[in-house]
Structure formats: C-alpha cells, structure tokens
Design an enzyme around this catalytic site. Structure first.
Site, short mmCIF file in Angstrom:
data_model
loop_
_atom_site.label_atom_id
_atom_site.label_comp_id
_atom_site.label_asym_id
_atom_site.label_seq_id
_atom_site.Cartn_x
_atom_site.Cartn_y
_atom_site.Cartn_z
N GLY A 1 32.94 55.38 24.37
CA GLY A 1 32.79 55.89 25.72
C GLY A 1 33.11 54.75 26.68
O GLY A 1 32.60 53.63 26.52
N ARG B 1 39.99 47.60 22.25
CA ARG B 1 40.50 48.97 22.43
C ARG B 1 41.34 48.99 23.71
O ARG B 1 40.92 48.44 24.74
CB ARG B 1 39.36 49.99 22.50
N GLN C 1 33.57 63.86 18.55
CA GLN C 1 32.57 63.39 19.53
C GLN C 1 31.82 64.56 20.17
O GLN C 1 30.76 64.38 20.77
CB GLN C 1 33.25 62.56 20.63
N ASP D 1 38.82 57.82 30.69
CA ASP D 1 38.87 56.44 30.18
C ASP D 1 39.66 55.52 31.11
O ASP D 1 39.43 54.31 31.13
CB ASP D 1 39.46 56.41 28.77
N ASN E 1 41.99 60.74 29.17
CA ASN E 1 40.71 61.01 28.52
C ASN E 1 41.00 61.40 27.07
O ASN E 1 42.16 61.46 26.64
CB ASN E 1 39.95 62.12 29.27
N LYS E 2 39.95 61.67 26.33
CA LYS E 2 40.08 61.99 24.91
C LYS E 2 41.15 63.05 24.67
O LYS E 2 41.24 64.03 25.41
CB LYS E 2 38.72 62.49 24.40
#
Ligand code: MRU
Length: 351
Positions: free
Chosen positions: A49, A85, A196, A236, A246-247
């Site tokens: 996250g 990351r 997630q 993100d 984002n994811k």
C-alpha cells in the site's frame, strides 16, 4: 483504526510490522531491526500500500542510521530503499523528506532526528487519511440522500488502514460514513493475482461494514446492471495531469463505470501526487514475478497455509502490478485538502 494502527510501530530501536503476507489467515507481527529487514519487508510485500511503503522506508532510514550515520550511510540507505518498488511515489516522497531532514545535520544528531522524522511521516499519514475520510463522507452522505436507500459501493485492491498508517484512503470515507450511520454495502473485488481484496474483506468484516467479495471479472456486469452507485479506489502515483496509477484492474472498473454513468473516485493523500510526472505514460509500472499469476495461496482442508499451482511453470505469464486510469475517467480526487477535479490538482502543488 487510527491511534493504535498496528501496520507499523516503533519499539525502542526496532520497528514492528503486521506481516501482510500472512493475512487474512494469521495475524503475525514481525520485528525489523536493520535496513535490509525494511527493504525486504517492502519488496516482499510484508508491508504494502503506497502510504505504508513510504512510512516503512522512512523507518528503514532510521534503522540504517543506528549503526552509522555518516553521509555515505545515509546515501546508501536512500539508494537501497528507493530500489524496492517502483510505482508508489510515496516511497520517494518519504525518502525525500528524510533526506531534507537529515542531510543538513551533523552525523551525531541524525539517529534521533531520523526516528522523529519517521514518526512525523507516520502521524501525518494518519491525519491526512482522517481528513480524506471526512471529505469523502460528505460525497457519500449526499449520494445516500439522493438515492434514499442503502448505498452500493465498489472498491478494488486494499486501500484501507492496512495499506496506510491509519484509516486507509479509499476505505476512510466508507468507515466514516458507516460510523455516521449511513447505510452502505461494499463490493470488494478479489484483486488477482495477489488477492489484496481479501485484506479489504477482512478489514470490513472487523469493522462490521456490510460487504460482498466478487471475482474481478464480475465488476463490469454489476456496474452494467445498475447495482453500484459509486466506485472508489486508492492510488499509487497520480501524475500532474490527474492520470492515476493503481492496482492492475482499476482501469477496467473506471471504463465500465464511465460506460454506465457511475462516478469513479480516487482517494489518496497529497504524498501520492507526483507533480514531476506530467502524465500517466511517465509512471513506472512494476512488473512482478510470473509465479504470482501461476500460483495461488490459501488454506488447505486442514486449515494450514497452502500454495497451489494453477498453471505450469512453462506457461508464459505476465504480471503488470498496476495500471493507469486516465484523468478523464475520474469524477474527482479526494485528498486531505478536499475534493478536486482530476485536471485541477495544480491548486495543491505547493501544499
Ligand atoms: O501492490 P500493493 O498491494 O502495494 O498495491 C496497493 C494498491 O494498489 C493500493 O490500492 C494503493 O497503494 C493505495 S493504498 C492506500
């Protein structure tokens, strides 16, 4: 979940994290003692996250400086942590803050200052998310009044307190609305490949928020059927023009929401906005191991942790961890300073 948010805490000269690779089955707390521990925790997604990645990196600097606080040690910690990351800009934001706070100081003063700066990042994230919750609650409140029935919401991935230092981002308005007595229900997409969404279901269950887990592929149909009033996710990295990473899977939800006239909001703190990044094409998208696609984790019939292969190791698999939703698909971006049109972020560049 705010004051005692257990995602990351300091214990003397160590850091304790809730190991998210064991959730939602086991609550396991892990001690981080060194820079390497912190870097591994981020890279292996024991913490995950965007805001929590940033806070962990900040504490990672403090851990690194315990043994040596020279310019070289500070630079080394910064390099190691920045490489963990690539997509969540909160990592770089937090490390920039640590550099600004520590680089001008003599080495002797750096260790204590590093802990203080990391604690400030942690507290600041919780406060920002609490404000996001209030701004987002106002949107949900007026939508609930207009609908005159329980709200049907949808989210993707996990943008709850687990992903932050308190409250969550996309879940903060949901928690605030639920606490205010606004009836609502949340569709939670499982978020393959790492699922997630199961963390979100776990969080919502603990908070007593009505929710239903769905396969990722069910989202378009539910939106088409008019069964969703509003979609909200975290981010993100948000580019200066409002394009939002984002994811992976977020973009498809935004497309389907637009096609069916459902508002799609991003909730994220200012630390997720990268004004140096002009648009979504400039956002680095993390490519993770193909084995995350080929394998799934869960419990076996005896209730033990199990990993199941669903595709042979010779099956080609690609695993982009994020996608980019163009600014034009967003109804708004909810941050701690209010709700902004995606093309109006310049108003908060210097806040
Ligand atoms: O790969 P992850 O689990 O770190 O990705 C997390 C997300 O994409 C979240 O939606 C995002 O970081 C927002 S968290 C408040």
């Amino acid at each position: 979940m705010s004051d005692a948010c257990p995602t990351i805490t300091r214990n003397g000269d160590e850091v304790v994290i809730l190991d998210q690779t064991c959730l939602p089955w086991t609550e396991r707390f892990v001690r981080l003692d060194t820079l390497t521990d912190a870097a591994v925790a981020i890279r292996d997604m024991q913490v995950r996250g965007a805001p929590l990645i940033g806070a962990t990196a900040a504490f990672g600097v403090a851990l690194a400086l315990k043994t040596e606080a020279s310019d070289a040690a500070l630079a080394h910690a910064d390099t190691v942590l920045r490489a963990t990351r690539p997509t969540a800009v909160n990592l770089h934001w937090a490390l920039d803050r640590m550099q600004d706070a520590l680089a001008p100081l003599p080495a002797l003063e750096r260790p204590a200052a590093a802990w203080a700066a990391a604690e400030a990042i942690r507290a600041g994230d919780a406060a920002a998310n609490a404000a996001i919750g209030e701004h987002g609650k106002a949107i949900l409140e007026s939508l609930a009044q207009a609908k005159g029935r329980p709200l049907q919401l949808m989210t993707h991935c996990n943008a709850g307190w687990l992903a932050t230092c308190g409250h969550g981002t996309a879940l903060a308005p949901i928690y605030a609305a639920h606490a205010a007595g606004i009836p609502l229900h949340v569709y939670v997409s499982e978020t393959r490949p790492r699922n997630q969404g199961l963390l979100t279901a776990w969080e919502l269950a603990r908070a007593g928020v009505p929710h239903t887990l769905i396969a990722d592929n069910a989202a378009g149909w539910l939106l088409a059927e008019g069964r969703v009033d509003l979609v909200i996710t975290g981010a993100d990295r948000i580019a200066a023009n409002g394009d939002s990473a984002n994811k992976v899977g977020t973009y498809l939800k935004a497309l389907a929401a637009r096609a069916h006239g459902v508002p799609f909001y991003i909730a994220a703190p200012r630390s997720t906005i990268d004004f140096a990044c002009p648009n979504g094409r400039a956002i680095p998208i993390e490519e993770r191991s193909a084995d995350e696609v080929r394998l799934i984790h869960g419990l076996d019939e005896q209730g033990g942790a199990a990993c199941l292969r669903i595709a042979s190791d010779t099956t080609a698999a690609c695993n982009p961890a994020f996608d980019v939703t163009p600014a034009g698909l967003l109804a708004g971006i909810i941050c701690e300073f209010g709700v902004f049109a995606a093309d109006a972020l310049a108003a908060i560049e210097h806040r």
